[in-house]
Motif scaffolding. Structure first.
Motif, short mmCIF file in Angstrom:
data_model
loop_
_atom_site.label_atom_id
_atom_site.label_comp_id
_atom_site.label_asym_id
_atom_site.label_seq_id
_atom_site.Cartn_x
_atom_site.Cartn_y
_atom_site.Cartn_z
N ASP A 58 -2.46 -4.55 -9.56
CA ASP A 58 -2.34 -6.01 -9.68
C ASP A 58 -3.02 -6.51 -10.95
O ASP A 58 -4.14 -6.10 -11.26
CB ASP A 58 -2.97 -6.69 -8.47
CG ASP A 58 -2.21 -6.40 -7.19
OD1 ASP A 58 -0.96 -6.41 -7.24
OD2 ASP A 58 -2.85 -6.14 -6.16
N ASP B 161 -4.62 -20.16 -1.68
CA ASP B 161 -4.23 -18.77 -1.96
C ASP B 161 -5.29 -17.83 -1.39
O ASP B 161 -6.47 -18.17 -1.35
CB ASP B 161 -4.17 -18.60 -3.49
CG ASP B 161 -3.41 -17.35 -3.93
OD1 ASP B 161 -2.87 -16.64 -3.05
OD2 ASP B 161 -3.36 -17.10 -5.15
N ASN B 162 -4.87 -16.66 -0.96
CA ASN B 162 -5.83 -15.61 -0.63
C ASN B 162 -5.19 -14.27 -0.91
O ASN B 162 -3.97 -14.13 -0.85
CB ASN B 162 -6.32 -15.74 0.82
CG ASN B 162 -5.31 -15.23 1.82
OD1 ASN B 162 -5.45 -14.14 2.36
ND2 ASN B 162 -4.27 -16.02 2.07
N ASN C 150 6.29 -4.78 0.27
CA ASN C 150 6.24 -4.13 -1.04
C ASN C 150 7.35 -3.10 -1.15
O ASN C 150 7.44 -2.19 -0.33
CB ASN C 150 4.88 -3.45 -1.22
CG ASN C 150 3.74 -4.41 -0.94
OD1 ASN C 150 3.95 -5.63 -0.98
ND2 ASN C 150 2.57 -3.89 -0.67
N SER D 295 -3.80 -3.57 1.86
CA SER D 295 -4.09 -2.73 3.03
C SER D 295 -5.09 -1.64 2.71
O SER D 295 -5.98 -1.36 3.51
CB SER D 295 -2.80 -2.07 3.52
OG SER D 295 -1.78 -2.98 3.58
O1 DLL Z 1 -0.40 -8.15 1.55
C1 DLL Z 1 -2.52 -8.07 2.70
C2 DLL Z 1 -2.47 -9.55 2.84
C3 DLL Z 1 -1.86 -10.10 3.94
C4 DLL Z 1 -3.07 -10.36 1.89
C5 DLL Z 1 -1.84 -11.47 4.10
C6 DLL Z 1 -3.06 -11.75 2.03
C7 DLL Z 1 -2.43 -12.29 3.14
P1 DLL Z 1 -0.22 -5.17 1.41
O2 DLL Z 1 0.99 -5.31 2.24
O3 DLL Z 1 -0.85 -3.83 1.30
O4 DLL Z 1 -1.37 -6.12 1.92
O5 DLL Z 1 0.16 -5.69 -0.04
C8 DLL Z 1 -0.81 -5.75 -1.03
O6 DLL Z 1 0.34 -7.58 -2.09
O7 DLL Z 1 -1.57 -5.29 -4.04
C9 DLL Z 1 -0.59 -7.52 -4.25
O8 DLL Z 1 0.35 -6.91 -5.11
C10 DLL Z 1 0.15 -8.39 -3.24
N1 DLL Z 1 -0.65 -9.55 -2.87
C11 DLL Z 1 -1.44 -9.75 -1.81
N2 DLL Z 1 -1.97 -10.99 -1.82
C12 DLL Z 1 -1.51 -11.60 -2.95
C13 DLL Z 1 -1.68 -12.88 -3.54
C14 DLL Z 1 -1.31 -7.48 2.01
N3 DLL Z 1 -2.42 -13.83 -2.99
C15 DLL Z 1 -0.21 -6.28 -2.30
N4 DLL Z 1 -1.06 -13.11 -4.72
C16 DLL Z 1 -1.26 -6.48 -3.38
C17 DLL Z 1 -0.30 -12.18 -5.32
C18 DLL Z 1 -0.67 -10.67 -3.62
N5 DLL Z 1 -0.07 -10.96 -4.79
#
Ligand code: DLL
Length: 436
Positions: free
Chosen positions: A301, A232-233, A336, A237
């Protein structure tokens, strides 16, 4: 493997000292260069020169998504546009997105932080890394791309490809690591099954997944179907993209890159800072970003800081797997989406009643979205089926072009969507078993 041993295993005392020094620099920078922060601090009579320790951070005001939306597009940038070399933006928020900028130095740091994420799960220059994240405005694709290149891995940017092409690449190019959403990994697994391809025929050994919530159950399913080890990671943004927190080989929480981001957990109702071990809303302060620094940003989160140290020897604290959101934001295949935005768009179409329901389910690993929309009784006579079909297409196109939401639209009679006793429509029905 530890990418930046000097920082990732730093003594806590030194790390906290570094955080305070960097925080003070960031506070000066935002106070001088970002009108929003100057006004915020002045209104609350905050003297930034009095922030002398990490404890003082909790006296600073919190920042929200809503605040940043008012800064659209560039008002929250702390450097002139000529110093910006990359622009990304968030998806799904009501109205304008949040635009995030990066200087050359920000990009350098970002790729190193993603390098840490990749190294911690065993990816190095011997790996063939297939990146199945979107390479456009969202941060997943390019974020991982630059991090993997920095490590010297062979990067396969595969984001835009159809699933069959992804599988062909995976098989023929002998990809050893897959980077995507966990949902997409399941989708690939189902497609392999349908094609009769035994995952042992592939060279895949590591999966690095994030951008959406997933569960331990889903991890086991992915691991057993793809015959890989899955990690997991976490990132967002507004803070930088991927590279905020990452699992190591111990897989007991995600280490926060604390030399760059200060993490707090607050009670979302009282806004009080919670002690380690207590669940609440994650809040981050960036302490090295030049273009888009943020002070005490509320992520929405839900997680907690895990007390104690990790066997991997990293000293960065760990956050637990994100267990949900404090708002109604949906994360569908890494995108999202706020139901309020769907409502806004539906209101733009004459003939739609203000009642709708989103039904989420999973088919072959992919999230299926059905949008039930009540239509006005004055709008259709019983024989107007063709008109109803055109109307359905109009809603389908509206959702797809304006929100990127590919949903099956079902038109339903007025008052046919279940109401609670208070008359409220249940907006979201989530039938995806493994979604948390
Ligand atoms: O999702 C960045 C990212 C890309 C992270 C690839 C990891 C891998 P945003 O599109 O701005 O950025 O969405 C961010 O996604 O506030 C969480 O609600 C959710 N989120 C991101 N990673 C996780 C995770 C990317 N590992 C929003 N588990 C965040 C649960 C996650 N939710």
């Amino acid at each position: 493997m530890i990418y930046s041993r000097e920082y990732e295993t730093m003594a806590r005392e030194d790390l906290e000292q570094l955080q305070v020094e960097r925080l003070q620099i960031t506070l000066n920078q935002v106070y001088r260069n970002v009108k929003f922060f100057k006004t915020l601090f002045d209104d609350k009579h905050i003297d930034i020169s009095e922030v002398k320790s990490l404890e003082d951070l909790s006296r600073l005001p919190l920042t929200t998504k809503e605040d940043l939306k008012h800064s659209y597009p560039y008002e929250a940038f702390a450097v002139p546009l000529r110093d910006i070399v990359r622009i990304h933006s968030t998806s799904g928020t009501t109205g304008n997105p949040i635009v995030v900028g990066y200087t050359k130095n920000d990009l350098n740091i970002w790729s190193s932080l993603v390098g840490r994420v990749l190294s911690s799960v065993g990816i190095d220059n011997n790996h063939l890394v297939q990146i199945a994240f979107d390479y456009s405005q969202s941060t997943g694709g390019l974020g991982f791309h630059y991090g993997a290149e920095k490590l010297g891995a062979s990067v396969i940017p595969a984001s835009g490809e159809q699933i069959l092409k992804q599988i062909k690449i995976m098989k023929d190019y002998r990809s050893s690591a897959l980077i995507s959403t966990p949902g997409y990994a399941l989708h690939i697994a189902s497609e392999l099954e349908a094609l009769g391809i035994d995952p042992h025929e592939l060279n895949l050994s590591i999966g690095l997944f994030g951008a959406e919530p997933w569960s331990e159950k889903m991890r086991s399913e992915i691991e057993s179907k793809l015959k890989i080890k899955a990690f997991d990671n976490y990132g967002l943004s507004e803070i930088i993209g991927p590279g905020v927190a990452y699992e190591c080989e111990c897989r007991c929480g995600m280490h926060v890159n604390e030399d760059h981001f200060i993490v707090e957990v607050i009670n979302p109702d009282t806004l009080e800072v919670l002690p380690e071990g207590e669940e609440g809303e994650l809040v981050f302060t960036t302490v090295t970003k030049q273009a888009f620094p943020l002070i005490r940003y509320r992520t929405g989160d839900i997680s907690k800081i895990i007390p104690g140290s990790c066997d991997c020897s990293r000293t960065f604290r760990r956050i637990e797997r994100v267990s949900g959101r404090i708002d109604d934001m949906l994360i569908i295949d890494g995108n999202n989406i706020f139901p309020s935005r769907i409502e806004e768009l539906l209101f733009e179409i004459e003939g739609v009643e203000p009642h709708f329901q989103i039904i989420l389910s999973r088919e072959k690993g992919t999230t299926m979205i059905e949008l039930k929309v009540e239509i006005s009784p004055d709008f259709f006579s019983i024989d107007e089926i063709r008109r109803a079909e055109d109307f359905r297409k109009k809603i389908t196109n509206h959702m797809s072009t304006r929100l990127g939401l590919r949903a099956k639209i079902t038109l339903v009679e007025p008052k046919s969507i279940g109401r609670s006793s208070g008359g409220k429509v249940c907006r979201v029905v989530d039938l995806r078993e493994d979604n948390i």
